[in-house]
Design a protein around this motif. Sequence first.
Motif, PDB file in Angstrom:
ATOM      1  N   PRO A 165       0.846  -1.209   0.000  1.00  0.00           N
ATOM      2  CA  PRO A 165       0.000   0.000   0.000  1.00  0.00           C
ATOM      3  C   PRO A 165       0.876   1.252   0.000  1.00  0.00           C
ATOM      4  O   PRO A 165       1.942   1.280   0.635  1.00  0.00           O
ATOM      5  N   LEU A 166       0.401   2.280  -0.662  1.00  0.00           N
ATOM      6  CA  LEU A 166       1.223   3.481  -0.778  1.00  0.00           C
ATOM      7  C   LEU A 166       1.388   4.195   0.553  1.00  0.00           C
ATOM      8  O   LEU A 166       2.490   4.630   0.907  1.00  0.00           O
ATOM      9  N   PHE A 167       0.305   4.345   1.314  1.00  0.00           N
ATOM     10  CA  PHE A 167       0.358   5.133   2.539  1.00  0.00           C
ATOM     11  C   PHE A 167      -0.402   4.445   3.666  1.00  0.00           C
ATOM     12  O   PHE A 167      -1.454   4.901   4.085  1.00  0.00           O
ATOM     13  N   ALA A 168       0.150   3.342   4.133  1.00  0.00           N
ATOM     14  CA  ALA A 168      -0.400   2.730   5.340  1.00  0.00           C
ATOM     15  C   ALA A 168      -0.048   3.595   6.545  1.00  0.00           C
ATOM     16  O   ALA A 168       0.975   4.289   6.550  1.00  0.00           O
ATOM     17  N   TRP A 169      -0.887   3.557   7.578  1.00  0.00           N
ATOM     18  CA  TRP A 169      -0.650   4.412   8.748  1.00  0.00           C
ATOM     19  C   TRP A 169       0.709   4.143   9.371  1.00  0.00           C
ATOM     20  O   TRP A 169       1.384   5.061   9.841  1.00  0.00           O
ATOM     21  N   SER A 170       1.124   2.910   9.360  1.00  0.00           N
ATOM     22  CA  SER A 170       2.412   2.566   9.972  1.00  0.00           C
ATOM     23  C   SER A 170       3.592   3.090   9.165  1.00  0.00           C
ATOM     24  O   SER A 170       4.724   3.123   9.664  1.00  0.00           O
ATOM     25  N   ASP A 171       3.357   3.510   7.921  1.00  0.00           N
ATOM     26  CA  ASP A 171       4.438   3.972   7.054  1.00  0.00           C
ATOM     27  C   ASP A 171       4.719   5.471   7.184  1.00  0.00           C
ATOM     28  O   ASP A 171       5.717   5.952   6.651  1.00  0.00           O
ATOM     29  N   TRP A 172       3.842   6.195   7.850  1.00  0.00           N
ATOM     30  CA  TRP A 172       4.009   7.647   7.880  1.00  0.00           C
ATOM     31  C   TRP A 172       5.333   8.102   8.484  1.00  0.00           C
ATOM     32  O   TRP A 172       5.974   9.012   7.950  1.00  0.00           O
ATOM     33  N   PRO A 173       5.822   7.525   9.597  1.00  0.00           N
ATOM     34  CA  PRO A 173       7.138   7.962  10.100  1.00  0.00           C
ATOM     35  C   PRO A 173       8.253   7.740   9.085  1.00  0.00           C
ATOM     36  O   PRO A 173       9.128   8.603   8.911  1.00  0.00           O
TER      37      PRO A 173
END
Length: 408
Positions: free
Chosen positions: A123-131
């Motif tokens: 996924p392009l922008f999973a919540w866990s990827d934001w940092p």
Amino acid sequence: MSQIIATNGAASPRTSLERVDEWGLLRGLSFLAIVMQHSLGEFIYRSDILFPDAVAMALLYHLIRYGTLTFVFLAGAILFYRYGRRDRRYAPVLVKRIGDIYVPFACWTVLYWILTKTLSHQPLFAWSDWPTFLQQFIAPTYGYHLWFVVMIFQFYLFFPLFRAAASGIGRWTGSSQAERTKFGRIGLLILLLAIVYGWLMYLSYYRMPEWQTSGLWKTLLDYRTYEFPYYAFYFVLGGICGTYLEKWRGFVLKMLPWSTLAFIGMYLWMNLDLLRSSGEQINLNYSTYLKPSSFIAVTFQILMLYGWALLLQKQKGWWTKLLTLCGKYSFGAYLSHAMLLTGIAVLTRDWIFPGWHLPVSVLTALFAAPTALLLCAGLSRLPGGHWLTGGAGRNWRLRKGTQGSAKN
């Protein structure tokens, strides 16, 4: 990278400044070297590569290590050439550089994020990827070449400090009326700085990996390849060039035979050192920039290439025009070339090239470099293209508007 080390343009504070043509040649040479270097990196670690092929690629790799560090040198040369005097306002320059350098970097950072996630089917922008996503704008990892933009931009941020230090040193070196004494003092300072910087490279390569640290110190050590002090010698050397341009030209021409011989000697040593360190599989990471032997070799190579660029500039041939054109669009092309190389690598991932990895790497670079330059030239002419290409797009629109006004 032409925005990072631009030599002219509408924003120049002094229209009477001489156009330094050899800097454009060095810019073009450096861009081509970087593309070739990254192309070699795409193929040298493949499982089907033969050891002789890997050795041949390593030999070529050491010939083109100058690319990135020459851009640091040229950044110092341009900044001191144009803004070295303390009465020149620097704040507007910094604001302009944010638009010309950091904004395109940020746009391409997002593009490389999308490319990486797409290729890995995530996924392009999973919540866990934001940092991790936000980290890319400070310490990028998804675009393996984008670290350079973060590092070089630090020199723009701290240039007033470099200028203040140079002003203080200038009062000391200029206290003597004898020109020979003045440049003798400058030479002594450069020699002392080289010794200190060489010691820093020794610590960085041989000692820092063993240091037991935590917290902020560990972060600084882990990300030292992103930090400007580890490249400061080349910037200061460029500052000497930009401040004393005519003297510098004479110096590098006079030193050309000796810098060439010194580079050849260091080139042979670096190849021997790499072969000794790598064992059965060539590992180019042993030739990192932050290594004493790399520092010595690249310094002599910069001096050598500058001398050859001066001689080449006098010829006014097609090669000169080609390198100047490469330098003109080098920044946008630098940002985009890794995406082209990644696409080629993905396409050829299942192909087998035993005995042909070096020719394939060269052909890949010969395709990627002009394609990236053409892409930058094309994007620079589109509305909003400067968000991806930096000043190349803005300068093109300014020239077009000037030509239109002249016709009217």
